[in-house]
Design an enzyme around this catalytic site. Structure first.
Site, PDB file in Angstrom:
ATOM      1  N   ASN A 141       0.834  -1.197   0.000  1.00 53.09           N
ATOM      2  CA  ASN A 141       0.000   0.000   0.000  1.00 53.09           C
ATOM      3  C   ASN A 141       0.871   1.249   0.000  1.00 53.09           C
ATOM      4  O   ASN A 141       1.901   1.299   0.690  1.00 53.09           O
ATOM      5  CB  ASN A 141      -0.903   0.018   1.236  1.00 53.09           C
ATOM      6  CG  ASN A 141      -1.997  -1.029   1.155  1.00 53.09           C
ATOM      7  OD1 ASN A 141      -2.555  -1.262   0.091  1.00 53.09           O
ATOM      8  ND2 ASN A 141      -2.299  -1.656   2.278  1.00 53.09           N
ATOM      9  N   HIS A 142       0.462   2.237  -0.753  1.00 53.08           N
ATOM     10  CA  HIS A 142       1.111   3.535  -0.730  1.00 53.08           C
ATOM     11  C   HIS A 142       0.450   4.400   0.340  1.00 53.08           C
ATOM     12  O   HIS A 142      -0.722   4.194   0.662  1.00 53.08           O
ATOM     13  CB  HIS A 142       1.002   4.214  -2.106  1.00 53.08           C
ATOM     14  CG  HIS A 142       1.813   3.547  -3.167  1.00 53.08           C
ATOM     15  ND1 HIS A 142       2.803   4.200  -3.874  1.00 53.08           N
ATOM     16  CD2 HIS A 142       1.808   2.274  -3.636  1.00 53.08           C
ATOM     17  CE1 HIS A 142       3.355   3.372  -4.734  1.00 53.08           C
ATOM     18  NE2 HIS A 142       2.759   2.186  -4.613  1.00 53.08           N
ATOM     19  N   PRO A 143       1.154   5.354   0.915  1.00 55.66           N
ATOM     20  CA  PRO A 143       0.578   6.160   2.002  1.00 55.66           C
ATOM     21  C   PRO A 143      -0.546   7.075   1.498  1.00 55.66           C
ATOM     22  O   PRO A 143      -0.433   7.680   0.427  1.00 55.66           O
ATOM     23  CB  PRO A 143       1.772   6.974   2.505  1.00 55.66           C
ATOM     24  CG  PRO A 143       2.701   7.042   1.342  1.00 55.66           C
ATOM     25  CD  PRO A 143       2.541   5.748   0.607  1.00 55.66           C
TER      26      PRO A 143
ATOM     27  N   THR B 165       1.437  10.114  -2.554  1.00 53.31           N
ATOM     28  CA  THR B 165       1.448   8.651  -2.483  1.00 53.31           C
ATOM     29  C   THR B 165       2.716   8.062  -3.088  1.00 53.31           C
ATOM     30  O   THR B 165       2.868   6.843  -3.127  1.00 53.31           O
ATOM     31  CB  THR B 165       0.239   8.061  -3.235  1.00 53.31           C
ATOM     32  OG1 THR B 165       0.320   8.441  -4.616  1.00 53.31           O
ATOM     33  CG2 THR B 165      -1.076   8.548  -2.637  1.00 53.31           C
TER      34      THR B 165
END
Length: 311
Positions: free
Chosen positions: A100-102, A108
């Site tokens: 997952n990207h932030p 992101t």
């Protein structure tokens, strides 16, 4: 002696030696690393540092050795961190979602948390040291026992698939799947259950997946109470063998240089089963006459067991 190529952060990479190849032959670990099928000397094998010793498993499209219970097989590449129970059937093209990207940072971009040649080049050009941030990730999926996963399924991270569940081909699974649920769609939703509430409780009480396959196959297959009773009586009569679980992991064995000694020891893959307390076997109760949490009908084949969940 078996070479350890990498051994950090809970991950161990092993160069397959003649001893390891022989060990896997004796443990009945099958693979399609090459033609003809079989683990080949010199290949790099990826496992976790704590994965238990496998037996009676088929890993047909990967050099990764996930934690996998007996009589399970996978025709898909699955990372070493995936946990798979016994008697699971995993088709082609099953994948696990990436990291997952932030979402709570200004961007992101992976430049915030992950090393990459393009990011490292930019830092080098600017004369600065990289400043990577933490980006915690959910764990890999945990797949229970007797799970059937169809072709081209995409599994989200952090999910648990319950015992006996069925994932229809092409599904995208982003939430936990209850035991014995059949799910399908994008995102996957519950279609129905394989069994009634009472039958589900009987199967989970029996823990039949802990026992050797040849001792199960001659029993009633489509009458769950009869199957469980037949199995329980045979266990208590001493005619059923249990799948043996070794008390050492593959990584530990290779790290200690003890593969040859292990091969000379007792490599029986089954062992005597302990008796079952039949007084604890679930009986049909009042709760089975009431719509249970998963809305099971009184009989299989009489209609949908699960209501389709909206939203």
């Amino acid at each position: 002696m078996t070479r350890i190529l990498y051994d950090q952060n809970g991950m161990t990479d092993i160069e397959v030696s003649p001893e390891v190849a022989e060990l896997f032959h004796r443990l009945r670990v099958f693979s399609h690393f090459d033609s003809p099928p079989g683990i080949q000397v010199g290949h790099r094998l990826y496992c976790t540092s704590h994965a238990p010793m496998p037996s009676y498993v088929g890993i047909y499209r990967s050099h990764h050795l996930p934690t996998m219970g007996a009589f399970s097989y996978s025709f898909s590449f699955l990372d070493r961190h995936v946990v798979i129970g016994a008697y699971c059937s995993i088709s082609w093209g099953v994948r696990v979602m990436g990291i997952n990207h932030p979402l709570d940072m200004f961007s992101t971009t992976a430049a915030l948390y992950q090393s990459h040649p393009i990011f490292e080049a930019a830092y080098a050009d600017a004369g600065r040291r990289p400043a990577w941030r933490d980006n915690p990730q959910k764990p890999f999926p945990v797949i229970g026992n007797d799970v059937w996963i169809g072709q081209d399924v995409l599994l989200g991270r952090g999910i648990t698939i319950g015992d006996g569940a069925v994932i229809a081909a092409g599904s995208v699974v982003v939430k936990d799947v209850p035991p014995y649920a059949i799910v399908a769609g994008t995102p996957a939703k519950i279609i129905r259950s394989r069994f009634t509430e009472h039958e589900r409780r009987l199967l989970q009480w029996s823990r039949w997946w802990e026992y050797a396959m040849p001792d199960l196959m001659q029993r009633p297959a489509d009458d769950i109470p009869a199957f469980v009773r037949s199995l329980a009586d045979a266990i208590n009569a001493g005619t059923v063998r249990k799948i043996r679980k070794f008390d050492v992991s593959l990584a530990e064995l290779c790290r200690s240089g003890g593969v040859a000694e292990f091969l000379n020891g007792d490599l029986s893959l089954t062992e005597p089963a302990s008796p079952l307390d039949l007084s604890t076997m679930p009986d049909p109760g009042a709760e089975d006459a009431i719509a249970p949490p998963l809305d099971a009908p009184p009989r299989r084949g009489s209609g949908p067991v699960f209501k389709v969940q909206r939203g």
